[in-house]
Every structure is written in C-alpha cells, then in structure tokens.
Design a protein around this motif. Structure first.
Motif, PDB file in Angstrom:
ATOM      1  N   ASP A 126       0.834  -1.205   0.000  1.00  0.00           N
ATOM      2  CA  ASP A 126       0.000   0.000   0.000  1.00  0.00           C
ATOM      3  C   ASP A 126       0.869   1.255   0.000  1.00  0.00           C
ATOM      4  O   ASP A 126       0.554   2.239  -0.685  1.00  0.00           O
ATOM      5  CB  ASP A 126      -0.915   0.007   1.234  1.00  0.00           C
ATOM      6  CG  ASP A 126      -2.028  -1.026   1.133  1.00  0.00           C
ATOM      7  OD1 ASP A 126      -2.312  -1.485  -0.001  1.00  0.00           O
ATOM      8  OD2 ASP A 126      -2.613  -1.375   2.174  1.00  0.00           O
ATOM      9  N   ALA A 127       1.962   1.231   0.764  1.00  0.00           N
ATOM     10  CA  ALA A 127       2.847   2.396   0.833  1.00  0.00           C
ATOM     11  C   ALA A 127       3.505   2.656  -0.516  1.00  0.00           C
ATOM     12  O   ALA A 127       3.628   3.812  -0.948  1.00  0.00           O
ATOM     13  CB  ALA A 127       3.904   2.187   1.910  1.00  0.00           C
ATOM     14  N   ARG A 128       3.894   1.610  -1.181  1.00  0.00           N
ATOM     15  CA  ARG A 128       4.538   1.773  -2.481  1.00  0.00           C
ATOM     16  C   ARG A 128       3.556   2.335  -3.509  1.00  0.00           C
ATOM     17  O   ARG A 128       3.906   3.215  -4.303  1.00  0.00           O
ATOM     18  CB  ARG A 128       5.103   0.430  -2.958  1.00  0.00           C
ATOM     19  CG  ARG A 128       5.839   0.542  -4.274  1.00  0.00           C
ATOM     20  CD  ARG A 128       6.705  -0.662  -4.553  1.00  0.00           C
ATOM     21  NE  ARG A 128       7.599  -0.420  -5.672  1.00  0.00           N
ATOM     22  CZ  ARG A 128       8.731  -1.069  -5.887  1.00  0.00           C
ATOM     23  NH1 ARG A 128       9.115  -1.996  -5.025  1.00  0.00           N
ATOM     24  NH2 ARG A 128       9.483  -0.798  -6.931  1.00  0.00           N
ATOM     25  N   ARG A 129       2.333   1.822  -3.474  1.00  0.00           N
ATOM     26  CA  ARG A 129       1.315   2.357  -4.398  1.00  0.00           C
ATOM     27  C   ARG A 129       1.045   3.822  -4.112  1.00  0.00           C
ATOM     28  O   ARG A 129       0.863   4.629  -5.030  1.00  0.00           O
ATOM     29  CB  ARG A 129       0.033   1.537  -4.286  1.00  0.00           C
ATOM     30  CG  ARG A 129       0.081   0.201  -5.026  1.00  0.00           C
ATOM     31  CD  ARG A 129      -1.289  -0.435  -5.119  1.00  0.00           C
ATOM     32  NE  ARG A 129      -1.737  -0.901  -3.819  1.00  0.00           N
ATOM     33  CZ  ARG A 129      -1.530  -2.126  -3.367  1.00  0.00           C
ATOM     34  NH1 ARG A 129      -0.884  -2.997  -4.104  1.00  0.00           N
ATOM     35  NH2 ARG A 129      -1.979  -2.488  -2.175  1.00  0.00           N
ATOM     36  N   ALA A 130       1.003   4.179  -2.832  1.00  0.00           N
ATOM     37  CA  ALA A 130       0.744   5.571  -2.460  1.00  0.00           C
ATOM     38  C   ALA A 130       1.863   6.500  -2.930  1.00  0.00           C
ATOM     39  O   ALA A 130       1.621   7.643  -3.326  1.00  0.00           O
ATOM     40  CB  ALA A 130       0.567   5.688  -0.948  1.00  0.00           C
ATOM     41  N   ALA A 131       3.091   6.009  -2.922  1.00  0.00           N
ATOM     42  CA  ALA A 131       4.234   6.822  -3.348  1.00  0.00           C
ATOM     43  C   ALA A 131       4.292   6.973  -4.867  1.00  0.00           C
ATOM     44  O   ALA A 131       4.814   7.973  -5.379  1.00  0.00           O
ATOM     45  CB  ALA A 131       5.523   6.196  -2.841  1.00  0.00           C
ATOM     46  N   GLY A 132       3.767   5.997  -5.576  1.00  0.00           N
ATOM     47  CA  GLY A 132       3.770   6.070  -7.037  1.00  0.00           C
ATOM     48  C   GLY A 132       5.174   6.133  -7.612  1.00  0.00           C
ATOM     49  O   GLY A 132       6.099   5.488  -7.116  1.00  0.00           O
TER      50      GLY A 132
END
Length: 393
Positions: free
Chosen positions: A87-93
């Motif tokens: 989820d964190a990686r997706r949020a960072a894009g």
C-alpha cells in the motif's frame, strides 16, 4: 524412507525427511534495542496475538541483544510493516525511493522523491523520508553496473534504500588494484554510487561430508531449504540438474530437477523413495521447530533467523535487497544481504522471518565465531521460476 530414519530423533529425522533441513545465512550482527519499550509499543504487545514461540524469542534475544518484551514488540511491528509495504509503495507512485523497517521507531520507513506524496504514504502507517533518487533510478544504476566486467576485488553491490544510493563493496586489501579502481570509476558513471570496504570476498557455503542433518551430492554436503509440494528448494551451487541427492542417512531422496548458478543461486529437488515433505524449519534444539505458514517478504531492517546443517540456528537483520554478489564463479543477482552467521555446509538452508519463509542460503563471508555477512536467494522468484507451491502449515 527406511525404518531407522523414522526411529531417529524426531527433531532431525522427520524434518530432514520432510525436505527442510534448516535455515542459514551469514551475519554481521547488528542489534537494535532502542525505541521498543514505549507505552504505545506496550499497548500493541497486549493487543496483538503472540507472534512467535518462546524459543524463537530467546534466539532473538541472544543474537539481536533484545529483551523478550522488545523481541515480542518487534515481531508484531514487523508483521504490520510487512503488510503495509504494498500500500505504501502504491501511495508513493513514481516517487517511490525504497523502504525498510525502522528499528528505532518499529515502523515501516518509505523514501519518496516528491514531498507531495508524503501524506498519502503516512496514511498507510509508514514514516516518510524525502530523497533525491527514485527506486527506478537506482535500479537502472544497478543494471548498468551488472553489465560491467567484475574483478575479484569487488565483493558485491546493492541498492541501499536508507542512503538512497547504490553501494559498491570492495575488498579492503584490493582497493588500490588498478582493475578495482577502474570498475569503481565506471560504476560511478552509472549513477549515484558510493563505495564501502569489506574484509573479505564472499564464498559459497557448501562443504565436504560431515555429520548432522544435511543432504549429500557426491562428496558435498548442503542444507535442505523449504519444502514444496513434491520436493524441496535449495541452493543451485550445491548441484547441477540431474545430480543424485542422498539424505542424512545416505538413503536416496531424489534428483535435482532444476538448478541455476551463477546468475541465480537456486535449485529444486524432487522427494521420492519413501521420503516426504513437512512445512517446518528445524530448530536444532535451540528453538522449537518452526512451522512455515507463508512466504510474505519482510522489509529491510526486519529480523530474520536461519537454521543450517553446520551452524544450526542463528538470527540477525535484513540489511539490503537486490544485491549483486560477485562470487569467484561469477556474479549472482537480486540477492538479499543479512547480518546472520553461516559456515560451510549451511548452503541451501532456510531463512525465515516469524512464520514467513524468506529465502535460500547462498554464501557470504565471516563465520559464527566472529560474525560475518551472508546472502540469500529470495524464495518467491524460485517458486515462480519452477512453478512450485510452498508446503505450508
């Protein structure tokens, strides 16, 4: 399996027969004790289910310098951090710059190149650090270095998420060699690179025949890794495809069905001739035998333990991922670096974090008397490569 195998001490017979002799890697043991006794951590401990057996907690206390409370809190926090990674990686894009487990705060830390993404990342439960280079940029630098001709004086190279650079590790005594200096110069031209010194070059951890709970390929002893349905995974340098494999009692287990080394360091062996598999990592009497319940990848900084046929059970931390290790036989890519010790014969053994399988022991430097650095082949790409299914409890 022969009757005498079944009659052998349960702690080794069933588990070796199960295709899971142990877990092993080589550490430079770094222990973190700060930040684990706060009121919020106490609350999380009481709220969370017990994350591990008392024996496993004891091993973490011994090897990481933690109290039992700190080990319990840390495992719970690592489980939460592992769940938050995607989820964190997706949020960072596109601004994602890497992530690791922050042992000071007991949280997942995420690097981003765009401060505007920070709030979205924090909502996943992670802390944020703004950096210059994206993970994509660092990965591109790694690929360029991977294409260079590598001298023996270069130990390894990897992305260091914490420093936001690619680190090239050079053997101290070889630092001034012309070929090493030329390699470092070319590496610096590839992108953001820094150089670190190591005492010695890595080596694989296979050994000659010795007693214990190993498997044998001719005159070489290695350790069984994780059980899969129909066999087990292990290190590729332990034997080529078609090589016969015998168990601890020298009875036939099966053959290498696939094997790759160098480039990668993984293989799998079929289990037949009366042997069977168990979803277990052997504790060698130091800890309880550990059930394997999955293979969710733990973050950098998380604790990790291993058991092998030479040095048995030891714990440490995950130090780096996507490391290129330069063995004398040639480079091996996409490895994970740890601070756990290992010695000859531990090759192929299992790395486990909590109850989640992590990887297969490849090699490293140092030993279990003075410490060292070890590297493992991450497990999930091996399962994918060969179409295998992890045997879980």
């Amino acid at each position: 399996m022969r009757r005498k195998t079944v009659l052998r001490a349960r702690v080794s017979a069933m588990l070796v027969a199960g295709g899971l002799a142990a877990a092993a890697f080589i550490p430079t043991a770094t222990a973190t004790t700060s930040g684990a006794d706060s009121a919020s951590d106490s609350a999380s401990t009481s709220a969370a289910a017990k994350p591990a057996s008392d024996a496993l907690l004891s091993a973490m206390q011994r090897d990481l310098g933690l109290t039992k409370k700190q080990a319990t809190v840390r495992l719970a926090a690592e489980k939460k951090a592992t769940a938050a990674q995607d989820d964190a990686r997706r949020a960072a894009g596109a601004s994602y710059g890497g992530s690791w487990f922050d042992t000071e705060r007991n949280t997942l830390a995420v690097a981003v190149t765009d401060e505007a993404k920070a709030d979205a990342v924090r909502k996943t439960g992670a802390s944020v650090r703004v950096v210059e280079h994206s993970a994509k940029r660092l990965a591109a630098t790694m690929k360029k270095i991977d294409k260079l001709s590598v001298p023996a004086g270069v130990s390894s190279w990897q992305v260091d998420d914490r420093t936001n650079r690619v680190v090239v590790n050079v053997v101290d005594s070889k630092e001034s060699d012309d070929d090493v200096r030329a390699f470092v110069a070319d590496a610096r031209e590839s992108g953001p690179v820094t150089v670190a010194k190591v005492a010695e070059a890595p080596r694989t951890t296979a050994a000659g025949t010795v007693g214990g709970d190993p498997y044998y390929t001719g005159n070489v002893r290695c350790s069984i890794g994780f059980s899969v349905h129909g066999g087990f995974v292990t290190a590729g340098h332990c034997g080529p495809k078609g090589q016969a494999v015998n168990g601890w009692d020298r009875s036939r287990i099966g053959e290498f069905q696939g094997s790759t080394f160098p480039g990668n360091d993984y293989a799998w062996v079929n289990v037949a001739n009366g042997w069977w598999t168990e979803p277990v990592v052997l504790g060698w009497g130091t800890v309880s035998d550990q059930l394997v319940r999955g293979s969710k990848e733990a973050p950098i900084g998380a604790s990790i333990c291993r058991s092998g046929s030479t040095t048995h059970w030891h714990c440490g931390n995950i130090q780096a991922k996507n490391v290129t290790v330069n063995y004398s036989q040639g480079p091996v890519y996409s490895m994970t670096q740890t601070s756990v010790c290992a010695e000859g014969g531990d090759s192929g053994g299992s790395y486990i974090s909590g109850d989640q399988a992590q990887g297969i022991t490849s090699g490293g430097s140092g030993n279990c008397s003075s410490g060292g650095t070890t590297f493992f082949q991450p497990l999930n790409p091996v399962l994918s490569k060969y179409g295998l299914t992890l045997h879980t409890a």
